[in-house]
Design an enzyme around this catalytic site. Structure first.
Site, PDB file in Angstrom:
ATOM      1  N   HIS A  68       0.795  -1.239   0.000  1.00  0.00           N
ATOM      2  CA  HIS A  68       0.000   0.000   0.000  1.00  0.00           C
ATOM      3  C   HIS A  68       0.823   1.283   0.000  1.00  0.00           C
ATOM      4  CE1 HIS A  68       0.972   0.001   4.250  1.00  0.00           C
ATOM      5  NE2 HIS A  68       0.531   1.246   4.320  1.00  0.00           N
TER       6      HIS A  68
HETATM    7  N1  UDP Z   1      -3.687  -4.865   9.123  1.00  0.00           N
HETATM    8  C1  UDP Z   1      -4.975  -5.351   9.344  1.00  0.00           C
HETATM    9  N2  UDP Z   1      -5.713  -5.774   8.244  1.00  0.00           N
HETATM   10  C2  UDP Z   1      -5.215  -5.742   6.985  1.00  0.00           C
HETATM   11  C3  UDP Z   1      -3.897  -5.255   6.772  1.00  0.00           C
HETATM   12  C4  UDP Z   1      -3.163  -4.812   7.864  1.00  0.00           C
HETATM   13  O1  UDP Z   1      -5.454  -5.415  10.465  1.00  0.00           O
HETATM   14  O2  UDP Z   1      -5.948  -6.127   6.044  1.00  0.00           O
HETATM   15  C5  UDP Z   1      -2.917  -4.402  10.291  1.00  0.00           C
HETATM   16  C6  UDP Z   1      -1.568  -5.065  10.474  1.00  0.00           C
HETATM   17  O3  UDP Z   1      -1.705  -6.273  11.199  1.00  0.00           O
HETATM   18  C7  UDP Z   1      -0.792  -4.014  11.217  1.00  0.00           C
HETATM   19  C8  UDP Z   1      -1.347  -2.724  10.686  1.00  0.00           C
HETATM   20  O4  UDP Z   1      -2.606  -3.043  10.086  1.00  0.00           O
HETATM   21  O5  UDP Z   1      -1.037  -4.081  12.604  1.00  0.00           O
HETATM   22  C9  UDP Z   1      -0.426  -2.135   9.664  1.00  0.00           C
HETATM   23  O6  UDP Z   1      -1.043  -1.075   9.044  1.00  0.00           O
HETATM   24  P1  UDP Z   1      -0.646  -0.580   7.588  1.00  0.00           P
HETATM   25  O7  UDP Z   1       0.051  -1.663   6.876  1.00  0.00           O
HETATM   26  O8  UDP Z   1      -1.874  -0.010   6.991  1.00  0.00           O
HETATM   27  O9  UDP Z   1       0.290   0.664   7.884  1.00  0.00           O
HETATM   28  P2  UDP Z   1       1.843   0.823   8.216  1.00  0.00           P
HETATM   29  O10 UDP Z   1       2.182  -0.089   9.337  1.00  0.00           O
HETATM   30  O11 UDP Z   1       2.601   0.528   6.964  1.00  0.00           O
HETATM   31  O12 UDP Z   1       1.963   2.248   8.596  1.00  0.00           O
END
Ligand code: UDP
Length: 390
Positions: free
Chosen positions: A223
């Site tokens: 993403h």
């Molecule tokens: N996550 C979730 N469902 C999904 C994809 C990710 O619950 O379909 C959770 C994942 O387990 C983690 C968090 O969302 O705890 C990560 O968020 P994201 O990847 O959107 O953002 P980033 O961490 O890259 O800022």
């Protein structure tokens, strides 16, 4: 003592949950001074499966304010948030603004607060990718540089801050008004994993629903703008996934709304693909999917760490990572968007035989509350006054 918590995006709900819990625990056990948490949801993520489900599953109190700011360019979004958060802060007059991570909501919350002389605490401070093309990197750097307490998850984060001249040491210096407090508290996402994994194992039926066998599939998330907004990178990543699927390992992809849009705009045909695209899943489902995966392929920050905590090999679809400890430990390889490197990493990953405690002891939320109460209550209210009299 009143704290305004500012969140807006999926990972922030997950990060804020352990702190809200620790606030409740503190109030029920000690309660002097009583902490009042006001939750502001900026609306950055608004789909039910990107927002509501997380509040429900993680038992986060309903937001007191929903600002409904979304679906616009970075500048317009951050600007509108700034205006609306300022209104909330003027009305609520909190002792602290509490911000999380690295989104536009983080930066808008921090800026709105400092301009009203309200002290800012930043959870997950000091993270750096050193890639100034990432919108998140600007949000982190700017938020850290106007924060009064910087809650760091790792030693690397502290070192990053030190290198930028942020090296607050103790609360007395912070209360003097010029130096922030930098605190190593561990990672709030680790608190969340420890608290929720058993619940996930008990209640999630996602493996059954998707007909998956433990360790019989790869889990993938994509993403980051650098991947979704550059068609060549996205295409190459998907090519790598297709190859892995063709070699016999199912690839499950919960699709983020931004990626869904990029896929629509691209010529990629989901119909002819061997890949298993699904809607974003709830946190409990995601934890179980991660724990049971043979390998994880991701550009997410949070997912890289969760892979580490579950001892699942992680292939990072970026050119660098903030979570360098997972790479040093041998559980994460950074391969970028090159399909050949992605496939080779999945084929030849050498699992290390252990993990160590790199992200604290699972009590980061409690430590944050303790510091806010002990250092933030007396010292910083003076600090706040000093600033108000400026
Ligand atoms: N996550 C979730 N469902 C999904 C994809 C990710 O619950 O379909 C959770 C994942 O387990 C983690 C968090 O969302 O705890 C990560 O968020 P994201 O990847 O959107 O953002 P980033 O961490 O890259 O800022």
């Amino acid at each position: 003592m009143k704290i305004v918590t500012i969140v807006g995006a999926r990972p922030q709900f997950i990060k804020a949950a352990p702190v809200s819990k620790a606030i409740e625990k503190y109030n029920s056990e000690t309660g002097n001074p009583k902490l009042t948490e006001i939750i502001v949801h900026t609306g950055q993520h608004f789909d039910a499966d990107m927002s509501d489900i997380f509040f429900r599953e993680l038992d986060i109190p309903e937001p007191d304010y929903n600002l409904d700011v979304n679906n616009s360019s970075h500048g317009a979004m951050t600007g509108r948030m700034l205006v609306k958060i300022e209104e909330v802060l003027i009305r609520e007059k909190p002792d602290w603004a509490l911000t999380y991570g690295d989104t536009n909501s983080t930066l808008a919350g921090a800026l709105a607060a400092v301009k009203l002389y309200i002290p800012v605490a930043h959870v997950e401070a000091g993270l750096r990718s050193f890639n100034r093309k990432m919108p998140e990197e600007h949000n982190r750097v700017l938020t850290d540089h106007c924060s009064d307490i910087l809650f760091c998850p790792t030693r690397t984060a502290i070192e990053n801050l030190n290198r930028e001249g942020i090296s607050g040491k103790d609360s007395s210096s912070a209360a003097g008004g010029n130096r922030p407090l930098v605190a190593l508290v561990g990672d709030v996402m680790y608190d969340s994993v420890l608290h929720n994994m058993e619940i996930a194992e008990k209640y999630s039926d996602i493996l059954k629903k998707l007909n998956l066998k433990p360790k019989g599939y790869a889990l993938a998330t994509v993403h980051r703008a650098e991947n979704t907004d550059q068609p060549e990178r996205l295409k190459s990543i998907l090519q790598g996934f297709e190859q892995i699927a063709q070699e016999g390992l199912q690839v499950i992809i919960p699709v983020h709304p931004r990626t869904r849009q990029s896929l629509k705009n691209s010529k990629f045909s989901i119909k002819n693909s061997k890949l298993n695209f699904i809607k974003p899943v709830s946190y409990l489902d995601m934890l179980l999917l991660e724990k049971s995966a043979q390998v994880i392929l991701t550009d997410s920050g949070g997912v890289q760490k969760e892979a580490y905590w579950f001892e699942v090999p992680c292939i990072t679809l970026r050119d660098e990572t903030e979570w360098v400890e997972t790479v040093d430990a041998g559980w994460n390889v950074v391969v970028g968007a090159d399909h050949k490197k992605i496939v080779d990493a999945a084929r030849f990953f050498k699992r290390p035989d252990h993990i160590s405690d790199l992200y604290g002891d699972g009590h980061a939320g409690e430590k944050i509350v303790e510091i806010l109460v002990n250092d933030g209550c007396l010292g910083f209210s003076n600090h706040c006054k000093t600033r108000n009299n400026y």
